[in-house]
Write a protein that holds these residues in place. Structure first.
Motif, PDB file in Angstrom:
ATOM      1  N   ILE A   1       0.829  -1.208   0.000  1.00 14.06           N
ATOM      2  CA  ILE A   1       0.000   0.000   0.000  1.00 14.06           C
ATOM      3  C   ILE A   1       0.861   1.254   0.000  1.00 14.06           C
ATOM      4  CG2 ILE A   1      -1.678   1.309   1.359  1.00 14.06           C
ATOM      5  CD1 ILE A   1      -2.803  -1.371   2.319  1.00 14.06           C
ATOM      6  N   ARG A   2       1.919   1.226   0.824  1.00  8.99           N
ATOM      7  CA  ARG A   2       2.810   2.385   0.887  1.00  8.99           C
ATOM      8  C   ARG A   2       3.515   2.593  -0.452  1.00  8.99           C
ATOM      9  NH1 ARG A   2       6.034   0.507   4.269  1.00  8.99           N
ATOM     10  NH2 ARG A   2       4.704   0.925   6.098  1.00  8.99           N
ATOM     11  N   ARG A   3       3.933   1.489  -1.111  1.00 11.18           N
ATOM     12  CA  ARG A   3       4.613   1.612  -2.404  1.00 11.18           C
ATOM     13  C   ARG A   3       3.665   2.145  -3.475  1.00 11.18           C
ATOM     14  NH1 ARG A   3       6.477  -3.013  -2.449  1.00 11.18           N
ATOM     15  NH2 ARG A   3       4.868  -4.090  -3.668  1.00 11.18           N
ATOM     16  N   ASP A   4       2.402   1.676  -3.490  1.00  8.63           N
ATOM     17  CA  ASP A   4       1.434   2.184  -4.466  1.00  8.63           C
ATOM     18  C   ASP A   4       1.143   3.660  -4.251  1.00  8.63           C
ATOM     19  OD1 ASP A   4       1.313  -0.328  -5.517  1.00  8.63           O
ATOM     20  OD2 ASP A   4      -0.527  -0.910  -4.428  1.00  8.63           O
ATOM     21  N   ARG A   5       1.027   4.059  -2.981  1.00  5.55           N
ATOM     22  CA  ARG A   5       0.781   5.472  -2.699  1.00  5.55           C
ATOM     23  C   ARG A   5       1.952   6.340  -3.161  1.00  5.55           C
ATOM     24  NH1 ARG A   5      -0.385   4.897   2.144  1.00  5.55           N
ATOM     25  NH2 ARG A   5       1.613   5.434   3.130  1.00  5.55           N
TER      26      ARG A   5
ATOM     27  N   ARG B   1       1.726   6.708  -6.948  1.00  2.00           N
ATOM     28  CA  ARG B   1       0.708   7.666  -7.364  1.00  2.00           C
ATOM     29  C   ARG B   1       1.171   9.100  -7.146  1.00  2.00           C
ATOM     30  NH1 ARG B   1      -2.901   3.918  -4.887  1.00  2.00           N
ATOM     31  NH2 ARG B   1      -2.966   5.226  -3.008  1.00  2.00           N
ATOM     32  N   GLU B   2       1.833   9.328  -6.014  1.00  2.00           N
ATOM     33  CA  GLU B   2       2.333  10.677  -5.747  1.00  2.00           C
ATOM     34  C   GLU B   2       3.404  11.073  -6.755  1.00  2.00           C
ATOM     35  OE1 GLU B   2       3.657  10.557  -1.757  1.00  2.00           O
ATOM     36  OE2 GLU B   2       1.629  10.597  -0.870  1.00  2.00           O
ATOM     37  N   GLN B   3       4.246  10.109  -7.157  1.00  2.00           N
ATOM     38  CA  GLN B   3       5.270  10.424  -8.151  1.00  2.00           C
ATOM     39  C   GLN B   3       4.645  10.758  -9.497  1.00  2.00           C
ATOM     40  OE1 GLN B   3       7.900   7.073  -8.221  1.00  2.00           O
ATOM     41  NE2 GLN B   3       8.828   7.521  -6.204  1.00  2.00           N
ATOM     42  N   ARG B   4       3.612   9.965  -9.893  1.00  2.00           N
ATOM     43  CA  ARG B   4       2.928  10.264 -11.158  1.00  2.00           C
ATOM     44  C   ARG B   4       2.246  11.625 -11.098  1.00  2.00           C
ATOM     45  NH1 ARG B   4       1.514   4.608 -11.152  1.00  2.00           N
ATOM     46  NH2 ARG B   4      -0.499   5.147 -10.195  1.00  2.00           N
ATOM     47  N   ALA B   5       1.603  11.911  -9.973  1.00  2.00           N
ATOM     48  CA  ALA B   5       0.942  13.213  -9.844  1.00  2.00           C
ATOM     49  C   ALA B   5       1.957  14.348  -9.918  1.00  2.00           C
ATOM     50  CB  ALA B   5       0.165  13.275  -8.532  1.00  2.00           C
ATOM     51  N   THR B   6       3.120  14.137  -9.288  1.00  2.00           N
ATOM     52  CA  THR B   6       4.153  15.174  -9.337  1.00  2.00           C
ATOM     53  C   THR B   6       4.665  15.362 -10.757  1.00  2.00           C
ATOM     54  OG1 THR B   6       4.795  14.583  -7.072  1.00  2.00           O
ATOM     55  CG2 THR B   6       6.355  15.890  -8.370  1.00  2.00           C
TER      56      THR B   6
END
Length: 562
Positions: free
Chosen positions: A107-111, A114-119
């Motif tokens: 879960i932590r890795r997926d989050r 997602r944050e990296q893609r959003a950035t």
């Protein structure tokens, strides 16, 4: 020694069961005490097998003050509902002991991903888009994600759309028609139309455009030609045909009325009831001829102002692309042959400063019964040679891709060659009203084919440069069945509107689609509405021309694409 049997004294109780008097040996005997925790047994249980539940078999009649006596009973409480709870920790197998920790790591890795893609996506966004996302995050914190969530299926609050024309307080509502009622109408006794006259000249379709693909694309050119969008009452041929009918309109006006149940944005049509005749017109300063983009989509364009993806800018772009493609795919030039009708273009006198677009006008008459004779000006965009060498009339239209990410659609350059049906289905969902109007116009004109061109922006951020990615061809009747266009219902809606307008007194009326509700209203408006002094002078000039039988065309109602 002889034994003597002394029978016991039996007490007869005719009124009930049990002894009537206390036996002598039990008189003055103290009552044995009992505990309130003792259970109460039955008064008479000779078998001992009444209770099958094992909980009641052991110690049923036991007492803490003595067991096995006739006083062995105890009071029953709810202790049977209690059970022992084992609080000892259950040992998991070895293969399950680290599962929760692994899930937490996943879960932590997926989050983090997602944050990296959003950035990364934030770095490529424009300044306005970044500011919009910041506002969205602030609203999410303030109101929660249920209302302002970033899930595309959860739409934010939709703002109220503006009406196509401002409704004045003095206008009276004569009739109100809601879409559920209109969608149930049908008119099936339709006779074949009659061709009254044909005018104009059309060029032949260039079949090289049928071989265009995403890998063999063509750049969309700017075609400097004039497109006439003359309304009904300004058409000189309709004026000459006024004695042969009592209802007059153009194909695009009729298609808008017939397919109105698919519309979302506001539109309006002016109706003039004069001398028992109905004239369906459009306002000169209206945007009636602009092609809407993603009008019926789940999330229509919402950008404001001068943004290239604002609804009005997208409409201007779609109209520009449609006009250019409809002429570029024809065999243009002075050396190419044209298909000419017997009558020249009735609006050619307005094109002294430019070349007229390829168009053929067909004036057709329908008998709708009840003395309703409808005359319509229909249009063809070009002609082509069929497989058997026959001449076929073609309507050419354009589907344009503006931004696949902003419109939540697939990228045409990747899917058009292999999944053209899926792309067309998406266009039908997002532009249902526009496609229905195009198909209705082709059916009214009696066109043999309808051509669709797939045109996309070269760069999604630039609305001035486009490329042709492919074409597709349908027969109008077959395409109407594919898009669930019921022409019986379309003619029923038109007949209903005509009947309502014929019952109104002579004067000027406005048919307008409500901008935010699925309702069409008919307003009674003053005769001077939407008119200017310049138009009055033009009308006077036109009246003089009609008297001289010159048939001069009006000086307005055309657009020049450059």
């Amino acid at each position: 020694m002889e034994g003597h049997f002394i029978p016991p004294t039996i007490q007869d109780n005719p009124n009930g069961w049990g002894p009537r008097e206390i036996p002598g040996q039990f008189k003055d005997m103290p009552y044995q005490p009992f505990s309130k925790g003792d259970r109460l047994g039955k008064v008479s249980d000779w078998t001992g097998a009444t209770y099958q539940d094992k909980r009641y078999l052991i110690g049923k009649y036991s007492s803490q003050f003595g067991s096995g006596t006739q006083y062995a009973y105890y009071h029953e409480e709810d202790e049977s509902s209690f059970q022992l709870v084992d609080t000892t920790k259950i040992q998991r197998p070895l293969y399950q002991r680290n599962r929760f920790r692994m899930n937490q790591r996943n879960i932590r890795r997926d989050r983090e991903r997602r944050e990296q893609r959003a950035t990364a996506s934030m770095q490529t966004l424009t300044k306005a888009q970044k500011e919009r996302q910041r506002q969205l995050k602030r609203l999410q914190k303030q109101f929660g994600r249920q209302k302002w969530g970033d899930n595309r299926s959860q739409k934010g609050p939709q703002k109220n759309r503006d009406a196509s024309v401002e409704v004045r307080h003095s206008w009276k509502v004569e009739e109100e028609m809601d879409f559920p009622r209109l969608s149930k109408l049908k008119f099936m006794d339709l006779k074949d139309p009659q061709d009254l006259t044909c005018a104009g000249a059309m060029e032949y379709y260039d079949k090289n455009y049928d071989r265009v693909t995403t890998k063999l694309d063509k750049r969309l050119k700017r075609v400097n030609r004039i497109f006439h969008k003359v309304t009904t009452t300004d058409d000189p041929i309709i004026r000459k045909l006024a004695s042969k009918g009592n209802v007059f309109a153009t194909d695009i006006i009729l298609a808008t009325l017939m397919c109105c149940t698919r519309s979302v944005y506001s539109w309006d049509v002016v109706v003039q009831h004069v001398g028992g005749k109905l004239f369906f017109d459009k306002r000169d300063d209206s945007e009636f001829d602009l092609l809407t983009v993603n009008e019926t989509a789940t999330e229509p364009p919402q950008d404001e102002g001068n943004h290239i993806n604002a609804p009005r800018n997208l409409a201007l772009e779609a109209t520009f692309v449609n006009h250019n493609f409809s002429q570029q795919c024809l065999k243009m030039g002075p050396g190419n042959e044209k298909y000419r009708y017997g009558t020249p273009n009735p609006f050619s006198q307005d094109a002294d400063d430019g070349e007229i677009a390829s168009v053929g006008y067909r004036y057709r008459k329908w008998d709708l019964g009840d003395e309703i004779e409808l005359i319509v000006r229909c249009e063809h965009d070009g002609v082509m040679i069929g497989s058997n060498g026959e001449t076929q009339f073609v309507n050419i239209k354009t589907l344009n891709e503006w931004d696949s990410k902003a419109s939540s659609a697939v990228d045409w350059r990747q899917k058009l060659d292999l999944q053209r049906g899926a792309i067309l289905a998406t266009e039908l969902k997002n532009n249902s009203f526009k496609l229905a109007k195009w198909t209705t116009c082709a059916l009214l004109a009696g066109s043999d084919q309808i051509k669709f061109g797939y045109v996309s922006r070269v760069n999604p951020k630039d609305s001035s440069k486009h490329v042709i990615l492919g074409t597709q061809q349908f027969k109008p009747s077959e395409f109407a069945s594919q898009i669930n266009l019921n022409m019986d219902n379309a003619w029923g809606v038109l007949r209903c509107i005509i009947d309502i307008c014929r019952k109104l007194p002579e004067g000027k009326f406005l048919i307008m689609k409500d901008p935010n509700k699925p309702v069409v209203r008919v307003y009674d408006i003053p005769d001077s509405t939407f008119e200017t002094d310049e138009e009055d002078e033009d009308d006077d000039d036109d009246d003089e021309d009609d008297n001289d039988d010159n048939g001069k065309a009006p000086r307005h109602g055309y657009t020049k694409m450059t």
